[in-house]
Design a protein around this motif. Structure first.
Motif, PDB file in Angstrom:
ATOM      1  N   GLU A 181     -36.942 -36.025 -90.277  1.00  0.00           N
ATOM      2  CA  GLU A 181     -36.204 -36.114 -91.755  1.00  0.00           C
ATOM      3  C   GLU A 181     -37.187 -34.849 -92.491  1.00  0.00           C
ATOM      4  O   GLU A 181     -36.303 -34.405 -93.134  1.00  0.00           O
ATOM      5  CB  GLU A 181     -36.621 -37.287 -92.430  1.00  0.00           C
ATOM      6  CG  GLU A 181     -35.788 -37.268 -93.857  1.00  0.00           C
ATOM      7  CD  GLU A 181     -35.979 -38.949 -94.427  1.00  0.00           C
ATOM      8  OE1 GLU A 181     -35.244 -39.805 -94.314  1.00  0.00           O
ATOM      9  OE2 GLU A 181     -37.232 -38.830 -95.297  1.00  0.00           O
ATOM     10  N   GLY A 191     -31.791 -36.956 -89.972  1.00  0.00           N
ATOM     11  CA  GLY A 191     -33.084 -37.183 -89.619  1.00  0.00           C
ATOM     12  C   GLY A 191     -33.797 -38.644 -89.913  1.00  0.00           C
ATOM     13  O   GLY A 191     -33.406 -39.345 -90.941  1.00  0.00           O
ATOM     14  N   VAL A 192     -34.984 -38.758 -89.423  1.00  0.00           N
ATOM     15  CA  VAL A 192     -35.498 -39.925 -89.656  1.00  0.00           C
ATOM     16  C   VAL A 192     -37.162 -39.804 -90.008  1.00  0.00           C
ATOM     17  O   VAL A 192     -37.475 -38.862 -89.620  1.00  0.00           O
ATOM     18  CB  VAL A 192     -35.408 -41.022 -88.677  1.00  0.00           C
ATOM     19  CG1 VAL A 192     -34.232 -41.516 -88.320  1.00  0.00           C
ATOM     20  CG2 VAL A 192     -36.193 -40.293 -87.231  1.00  0.00           C
ATOM     21  N   ARG A 193     -37.558 -40.901 -90.572  1.00  0.00           N
ATOM     22  CA  ARG A 193     -39.212 -40.648 -90.687  1.00  0.00           C
ATOM     23  C   ARG A 193     -39.774 -41.924 -89.671  1.00  0.00           C
ATOM     24  O   ARG A 193     -39.473 -42.807 -89.867  1.00  0.00           O
ATOM     25  CB  ARG A 193     -39.514 -41.236 -92.273  1.00  0.00           C
ATOM     26  CG  ARG A 193     -39.073 -40.473 -93.293  1.00  0.00           C
ATOM     27  CD  ARG A 193     -39.107 -40.936 -94.551  1.00  0.00           C
ATOM     28  NE  ARG A 193     -39.950 -41.949 -94.707  1.00  0.00           N
ATOM     29  CZ  ARG A 193     -41.072 -42.635 -95.309  1.00  0.00           C
ATOM     30  NH1 ARG A 193     -41.719 -41.738 -95.881  1.00  0.00           N
ATOM     31  NH2 ARG A 193     -41.427 -43.767 -95.270  1.00  0.00           N
ATOM     32  N   ASN A 217     -33.762 -38.614-101.512  1.00  0.00           N
ATOM     33  CA  ASN A 217     -35.077 -37.915-100.859  1.00  0.00           C
ATOM     34  C   ASN A 217     -35.312 -36.785-101.958  1.00  0.00           C
ATOM     35  O   ASN A 217     -36.476 -36.256-102.086  1.00  0.00           O
ATOM     36  CB  ASN A 217     -34.721 -37.571 -99.592  1.00  0.00           C
ATOM     37  CG  ASN A 217     -35.185 -38.736 -98.617  1.00  0.00           C
ATOM     38  OD1 ASN A 217     -36.083 -39.226 -98.704  1.00  0.00           O
ATOM     39  ND2 ASN A 217     -34.396 -38.517 -97.471  1.00  0.00           N
ATOM     40  N   TYR A 228     -25.847 -41.649 -86.692  1.00  0.00           N
ATOM     41  CA  TYR A 228     -27.188 -41.606 -87.061  1.00  0.00           C
ATOM     42  C   TYR A 228     -27.971 -42.716 -86.465  1.00  0.00           C
ATOM     43  O   TYR A 228     -29.179 -42.763 -86.192  1.00  0.00           O
ATOM     44  CB  TYR A 228     -27.095 -41.870 -88.566  1.00  0.00           C
ATOM     45  CG  TYR A 228     -28.419 -41.860 -89.096  1.00  0.00           C
ATOM     46  CD1 TYR A 228     -29.240 -40.720 -89.349  1.00  0.00           C
ATOM     47  CD2 TYR A 228     -29.127 -43.254 -89.850  1.00  0.00           C
ATOM     48  CE1 TYR A 228     -30.465 -40.680 -89.905  1.00  0.00           C
ATOM     49  CE2 TYR A 228     -30.384 -43.178 -90.416  1.00  0.00           C
ATOM     50  CZ  TYR A 228     -31.069 -41.869 -90.441  1.00  0.00           C
ATOM     51  OH  TYR A 228     -32.374 -42.044 -90.954  1.00  0.00           O
TER      52      TYR A 228
END
Length: 376
Positions: A357, A165-167, A29, A285
């Motif tokens: 995210e 975090g996530v998208r 990322n 997660y």
């Protein structure tokens, strides 16, 4: 103001679990954010394999568990030659090498990423010397923050809670994927699927899950259990033991092991209820991923899980190692479609508020820049 940060990640692990996946994802990322990202990892590790053909430069180092002067020299050369701005360390034992790097070379901001709890006290004189070199400790949950303060020689101002975090766009699954996956697992359209994504590890409570599911099978038809994952590195014994238990319970036709999958958002779309009754979780997660997929969740009220799953709001929390309570929670969601949908909807909203995210990455980037500017 620094536009491009030169980041060195260090992770000597040979395993492949949540911490390793998170480190790889984080490195990728920040490379996509056009920072210079270098990753020092063991050449035979899954981390090295996963980072091939990415924008992250991997430098192989044969880490020795304790102190190795060759490793220290290699790390010093990387730091000096590449003019590293910040070091992000993902394993406590790797701090030993970094201590000597900063003593013999130049002092740099060091971040320790703690994703698992520890029962070992590290407050002796040697650990005080090592941890004095650590600028910040990132933890995933309030549970981990307390654990770090209880076991490590650091003050509260050094500990920062930064969850995973996530998208959410990754969970917008095309129409037909759910049916395709379920068909591949020989599931009938009307069957209710309990699913989990986990290392095949005793501490994940998978035996409790299988036994509770077997009790449900005695009363209800048209249910299946799908367990996604592979055995913990170097520990295949429990996977064999679990297979034997499933046969003894006569549910081998109802329990499916598709193995390891990297397309978790797609896999979750095939589930109806997510269950993972871990004995302990520093964070979890996969629970955020399950909520993102609008799944109701059954988990244990252990460790950092309550930071994600609020009991009776987006899921059900049960005590660890309590097969009876686990069975009751599974039965409750199995027989209540309205509650499943309610939990799934609220869970998705929880992710939108707390676990995006981009916002997590922004926070990490801000921490990097603050440490670098403070040093300058």
């Amino acid at each position: 103001m620094i536009d491009r940060i030169r980041i060195l990640h260090i992770f000597s692990s040979l395993s492949w679990g949540g911490a390793e996946m998170a480190a790889v994802k984080l490195a990728n990322n920040f490379a996509l954010r056009e920072h210079e990202v270098i990753f020092a990892a063991h050449p035979k590790s899954r981390i090295t394999k996963e980072l091939q053909n990415t924008e992250v430069e991997v430098i192989p180092i044969n880490f020795i568990r304790h102190f190795d002067p060759v490793t220290v020299i290699k790390l010093m050369n990387i730091i000096n030659d590449r003019q590293i701005d910040v070091i992000h360390c993902h394993l406590s034992r790797d701090l030993v090498h970094l201590y000597w790097v900063t003593v013999l070379s130049r002092s740099l901001p060091i971040i320790l990423d703690k994703q698992v709890s520890s029962s070992v006290s590290k407050k002796g004189i040697i650990h005080k010397m090592i941890y004095a070199r650590v600028s910040k400790i990132f933890v995933l949950s309030t549970y981990l923050a307390k654990n770090v303060l209880d076991t490590c020689p650091v003050t509260k101002d050094k500990v920062v809670v930064i969850p995973g975090g996530v998208r959410l766009e990754d969970f917008n699954i095309p129409e037909g994927v759910r049916e395709q996956l379920r068909s591949g697992w020989n599931l009938s359209p009307g069957e209710i699927v309990f699913g989990t994504v986990s290392r095949i590890d005793r501490q994940k409570g998978l035996e409790d899950l299988v036994r509770a599911f077997a009790l449900l099978c005695m009363k209800y038809n048209s249910i299946k259990l799908v367990i996604i994952g592979e055995p913990t590195f170097g520990e295949p014994e429990f996977a064999r033991e679990l297979t034997t238990i499933i046969k003894e319970l006569r549910v081998e036709n109802q329990v499916i092991f598709p193995g390891f999958r990297s397309d978790i958002p797609r896999v979750l779309s095939a589930f109806d209820i997510f269950v993972l009754p871990s004995y302990s979780e520093s964070f979890g997660y996969v629970f955020i991923e399950a909520l993102s997929a609008r799944l109701p969740v059954i988990a244990t009220n252990a460790g950092g899980v309550p930071d994600i799953i609020e009991n009776e709001v987006c899921g059900l929390l049960v005590p660890p190692m309590d097969q009876k309570k686990l069975y009751e929670a599974m039965k409750r969601l199995l027989t209540n479609d309205v509650l499943r949908k309610q939990f799934g909807s609220v869970g998705r909203e929880n992710v939108e508020k707390n676990f995006l995210e981009k916002e997590i990455l922004d926070k990490i980037e801000k921490e990097y820049l603050n440490l670098i500017e403070r040093r300058v």
